[in-house]
Design an enzyme around this catalytic site. Structure first.
Site: not given
Ligand code: GLN
Ligand code: ZN
Length: 753
Positions: A19, A431, A560, A604, A693, A725
């Protein structure tokens, strides 16, 4: 009458992530809609057959989705935000537009928010509600799939997310109002669907109302009664609750005119005979006795002994605790696991078999096979791969001071200010840099031995050099190395610690087309050797600007991973923290001045009921501090969090005592900042101003507007500027444009300030 078994949903992504690949190809214009639809159909057919073949009595229909099951309901109700209803049609591209902010043949716009599905690592698309909203039946997917499965001759049980949980999970946009008032407007559509199911002679429909494990406001409780009276008289309703105990809401559930109730017996203990006596005789119970969220083989013998006496009084169904959405599909694929270890596990297909074995044994009153099956549990408990005495002792001997930085933040801030001398509004990224196909292939080739380490290292170095050059050129203040050596922020660390094992193909959907392959913690955790030092040191050697050492925090690794079930989570968490404390210390020794510890999963892991929060927050904050507190005052600790509502745990987030936190906010247009009106967050903070995102590039003006908003709530002296992120899902082109705009917006502000 016989005990029957059912499941609450099957993973939809496909054994080989079919998928995912089809979605992505469709988004990129590489395949047509027809091709995509075909892949979906093929997967549903395969998954129904797998359930049937492995002895499931009611085949699940309605668990399939092109992106997310909550979004399915938004589509069904025609609840599409205005910016996404282009051309006045609601179709598959609309669905992708809501989820991603872009779709074939549509103008890009910003996506709907996405957030964690209860306390899992699955993310759903948050429904948006506006005052006086009109709903209209707009998406026939469920009924189409029902017809599809009926034509294949299956005995099915359709699945629908319940109206109350749907409303609860959504968010009001624009003028504020209580979204429960929309209930009346959506029920007719549920009635329509239930009536259509009735016409098709469907005997049972599963309606999920997992919010029943929350503490619900009075008006929501009453609305349950109202709603289910409206939904009565169509087809039998199996109301499913999961992820937590619902004993505090039993009075409400009892009032509902429903025909069946499912209880998750894994996440909470119930007294089954009390439970049965509490409800009327006509209620059909479904007992969730197989863990739908973990991958260990079930102790069927235990459940046989618990359920057998009940059978004298009542007939019931058995099932998993929750949908199998959260576990991989098939253990038999895992030919790289040692046999004694493999024997401890069971994935979705194996869990279907467990259900069949348990229901058969109960029906035949035959315990032999089951007794033999449960030996798997004992074999884990006594395995020498599990207990390491040194780890257990180190944990026992921890002192209070191990959880505290040497001095308080105020003092550290001064020392760090002198040391780093950053400009106002320092900029950084989170990161990762884009994970190109090339870099993925490189890692894979290295792992499978196709290339040697010399070649691999050369290529990784090249990537890091490139990433650092880009950041220097763009003028970022605190740099990152881009994480090219990591396929996953948890797996990478797990691979370098004892106590973890990995599957070859144990993929689980995280959101949309994104999947993760959670490690399995089978035993006590310790660090085998330094993990990140080599690449961090190398990166720092390339630049005068500080490089952030990049680590994943204990709570995220915990959340996770699939966890062992023989010791408490809090213990596993502290074992991981201790292992990584050594890594933090090694980074510091090797000249890294800033260390980021990512804890995106902190929120979470929060228990669903408030009364259990404190305990969780206490050990999770402790774990973070245990990992991070061994450093000098001048070493700057960052943390990063994303993808959830943080407002209600801000106190604990500040207890982490990280010098800087970078935090996701841009998808929710900085709603988070409201919180800072009342609460003066003590340390430095970088609310994300670039939603990574979405493939859309934020304009300078847009970023400026976010920074302006942030300044209203947070002192400029504390404010950092960064994306939401990591950039790993973006392309280099997108990332460079995005960061460039971010830096320009920051520079514009520095001038004014
Ligand atoms: N350091 C990670 C990155 O930049 C953090 C990822 C995340 O927060 N899910 O991908
Ligand atoms: Zn993140």
């Amino acid at each position: 009458m016989k005990v029957k078994n059912h499941i609450l949903g099957f993973p939809r992504i496909g054994l080989n992530r079919e998928l995912k690949f089809a979605q992505e190809k469709y988004w990129n214009g590489e395949i047509t809609k027809k091709d995509l639809l075909f892949v979906g159909k093929m997967l549903r057919k395969r998954h129904w057959k797998q359930q049937y073949k492995n002895g499931i009595d009611y085949i699940s229909v309605g668990d399939f989705s092109w992106y997310d099951q909550v979004l399915n309901i938004s589509m069904m109700l025609g609840n599409i935000p205005k910016r996404h209803t282009q051309k006045n049609i609601i179709d598959l591209n609309t669905l992708f537009l809501v989820a991603r902010g872009c779709a074939p043949f549509r103008k890009p716009t910003f996506a709907s928010e996405m957030t964690k599905w209860f306390n899992t690592n699955y993310h759903y698309i948050v429904p948006e509600f506006t005052k006086n909203q009109i709903f209209k039946y707009s998406w026939n997917q469920l009924l189409d799939e029902v017809d599809e499965s009926l034509s294949l001759g299956y005995n099915i049980k359709p699945i629908l997310l319940g109206p109350l949980t749907y409303l609860w999970l959504g968010k009001v946009k624009g003028e504020n109002f209580n979204r429960i008032t929309l209930l009346k407007r959506i029920l007719p559509i549920y009635q329509y669907v239930l009536n259509e199911l009735k016409k098709r002679n469907i005997n049972w429909v599963q309606i999920d109302e997992p919010i029943l494990s929350f503490d619900l406001p009075e008006i929501w409780k009453n609305s349950f009664v109202y709603a289910y009276n409206e939904l009565n008289n169509y087809t039998n309703i199996m109301l499913t609750t999961y992820f937590g105990k619902v004993d505090h809401n039993l009075e409400i559930i009892k009032k509902l005119p429903i025909q069946g109730i499912h209880f998750d017996l894994i996440s909470g203990k119930y007294n089954l005979s009390n439970l049965i006596n509490f409800f009327s005789k006509d209620i059909l119970f479904s007992f969730g006795v197989i863990n739908g969220r973990n991958i260990w083989s079930s102790d069927l013998f235990k459940w046989f002994n618990i359920l057998k006496p009940i059978l004298k009084k009542r007939y019931f169904w058995i099932g998993p605790s929750c949908s199998f959405l959260h576990i991989p599909i098939d253990l038999s694929e895992e030919n790289l696991l040692e046999n004694d270890i493999k024997n401890w596990f069971s994935f979705a297909i194996q869990k279907c078999k467990e259900l069949k074995l348990l229901s058969d044994s109960l029906n035949k009153n035959n315990v032999k096979k089951i007794e033999k099956y449960s030996k798997k549990i004992i074999s884990h408990n006594i395995s020498d791969k599990v207990h390491k005495i040194d780890v257990e002792n180190r944990l026992k001997n921890l002192k209070k001071k191990d959880f505290k930085r040497k001095n308080i933040y105020k003092i550290r801030k001064k020392i760090q200010k002198n040391k780093f001398n950053f400009p106002l509004l320092p900029t950084t990224t989170i990161g990762s840099f884009p994970q190109t196909n090339k870099i993925r292939k490189l890692r894979l080739d290295y792992k499978t031995g196709k290339i040697n380490s010399k070649y691999y290292n050369k290529k990784i170095s090249k990537y890091i050099k490139k990433v650092i050059k880009i950041q220097e050129k763009l003028g970022v203040d605190v740099l990152v190395h881009g994480e090219p050596e990591r396929n996953d922020m948890v797996e990478y660390f797990g691979e370098n610690m004892n106590g973890f094992i990995f599957t070859k193909n144990g993929w689980v959907q995280s959101y949309g087309s994104r999947c993760v392959k959670p490690p399995i913690i089978i035993g006590d955790v310790y660090r085998k050797k330094p993990i990140t030092i080599k690449w961090s040191k190398f990166s720092q050697s390339l630049t005068k600007k500080p490089i952030k050492g990049m680590l994943t925090g204990p709570v995220t690794i915990l959340c996770w991973s699939f966890l062992r079930e023989d010791i408490k989570k809090s213990i596993i968490s502290k074992q991981i923290a201790l292992a990584l404390r050594d890594e933090v210390s090694d980074l510091e020794k090797s000249g890294i001045k800033i260390i980021q510890i990512d804890e995106p999963a902190l929120r979470e892991g929060l228990p669903l009921r408030k009364k259990n929060w404190d305990k969780y927050l206490s050990w999770s904050v402790d774990s973070f501090r245990l990992m991070s507190s061994g450093v000098k005052d001048s070493t700057q600790i960052h943390t990063h969090m994303c993808y959830c509502e943080f407002n209600d745990i801000m106190k604990s987030i500040s207890d982490l005592d990280a010098d800087v936190i970078t935090i996701e906010t841009s998808r929710s247009e900085m709603d988070l900042l409201e919180y800072f009106k009342e609460f003066n967050y003590p340390n430095d903070i970088g609310p994300g101003v670039y939603d990574i995102h979405s493939p859309n590039i934020p304009t300078i003006q847009f970023i400026e507007s976010l920074i302006k908003k942030a300044i209203n709530y947070i002192s400029v002296k504390k404010l950092w500027i960064n994306p939401d992120c990591g950039l790993k899902t973006r392309t280099f082109e997108e990332s460079i444009l995005g960061i460039k705009n971010m830096i320009q917006a920051t520079k514009n502000f520095r001038k004014i300030l």
